[in-house]
Design a protein around this motif. Structure first.
Motif, PDB file in Angstrom:
ATOM      1  N   UNK A   1      -7.312   8.818  21.657  1.00 24.90           N
ATOM      2  CA  UNK A   1      -6.137   7.974  21.439  1.00 24.90           C
ATOM      3  C   UNK A   1      -4.879   8.808  21.191  1.00 24.90           C
ATOM      4  N   UNK A   2      -5.048  10.046  20.784  1.00 22.12           N
ATOM      5  CA  UNK A   2      -3.904  10.927  20.556  1.00 22.12           C
ATOM      6  C   UNK A   2      -3.499  11.715  21.808  1.00 22.12           C
ATOM      7  N   UNK A   3      -4.383  11.804  22.782  1.00 25.44           N
ATOM      8  CA  UNK A   3      -4.112  12.608  23.976  1.00 25.44           C
ATOM      9  C   UNK A   3      -2.866  12.196  24.753  1.00 25.44           C
ATOM     10  N   UNK A   4      -2.621  10.902  24.990  1.00 23.98           N
ATOM     11  CA  UNK A   4      -1.428  10.552  25.771  1.00 23.98           C
ATOM     12  C   UNK A   4      -0.130  11.075  25.170  1.00 23.98           C
ATOM     13  N   UNK A   5      -0.038  11.092  23.863  1.00 25.79           N
ATOM     14  CA  UNK A   5       1.169  11.589  23.209  1.00 25.79           C
ATOM     15  C   UNK A   5       1.184  13.115  23.202  1.00 25.79           C
ATOM     16  N   UNK A   6       0.056  13.716  22.899  1.00 27.81           N
ATOM     17  CA  UNK A   6      -0.032  15.177  22.822  1.00 27.81           C
ATOM     18  C   UNK A   6       0.279  15.820  24.167  1.00 27.81           C
TER      19      UNK A   6
END
Length: 181
Positions: A37-42
């Motif tokens: 869930x954090x990958x798109x932002x990272x």
């Protein structure tokens, strides 16, 4: 015959390993869910893009409310009519389509796709954040949770529970191998 006892031919009896395996699988999935869930932002930040959450329906149906939008750096002179841009309007970020790029006045005439008229105030070149390169519907609503303290605590606790399930799985396997029921 107990599960860790030896069979008459010298092999150990199998079975009963489903609980550690289940704990390990669920724990790993919980950790992966938080990381994914954090990958798109990272990934967006690594690429130099900005990420924003769409809170209004002014760009529907193209960009639905709750979407996560990616704004990549762009030179104002290269923005064309029809491009979707992100820009500052006071203290808010607006994502609208360019109707006209007034290079002489160094401003954009913009309009939300769902709006009946052009925006009242033109967007100055200095307010440009970037060109919208993509969006992911509904993900913005999920990721907005991470911006609150409670959301961060929940994400950390969820990942922590996943790690604890993995530790439990290891301990259950160790107990089974040492012969403790």
């Amino acid at each position: 015959m107990r599960q860790n006892e030896q069979m008459p031919d010298g092999r150990k009896a199998k079975g009963g390993n489903w609980i550690p395996a289940f704990c390990h699988i669920i724990g790993t999935l919980m950790i992966l869910a938080v990381a994914a869930s954090c990958l798109p932002v990272t990934i967006a930040h690594i690429k130099g893009n900005e990420v924003y959450h769409v809170v209004s329906g002014s760009m529907e149906p193209v960009i639905p409310t709750g979407s996560l939008v990616y704004a990549e750096p762009a030179r104002p002179e290269e923005i064309a009519a029809g491009d979707v841009i992100a820009f500052w309007s006071g203290r808010s970020v607006v994502v609208h389509r360019v109707v006209e790029n007034k290079t002489d006045a160094r401003e954009f005439v913009t309009k939300g796709d769902a709006n009946g008229a052009e925006d009242i105030r033109a967007a100055a070149y200095s307010d440009l954040i970037g060109s919208v390169s993509g969006h992911i519907p509904m993900l913005g609503s999920l990721l907005v949770l991470y911006t609150s303290t409670m959301g961060k605590v929940c994400a950390i606790c969820f990942a922590g529970c996943g790690a604890m399930l993995n530790i439990l799985a290891g301990r259950l396997r160790g107990a089974k191998e040492s012969g403790n029921p």
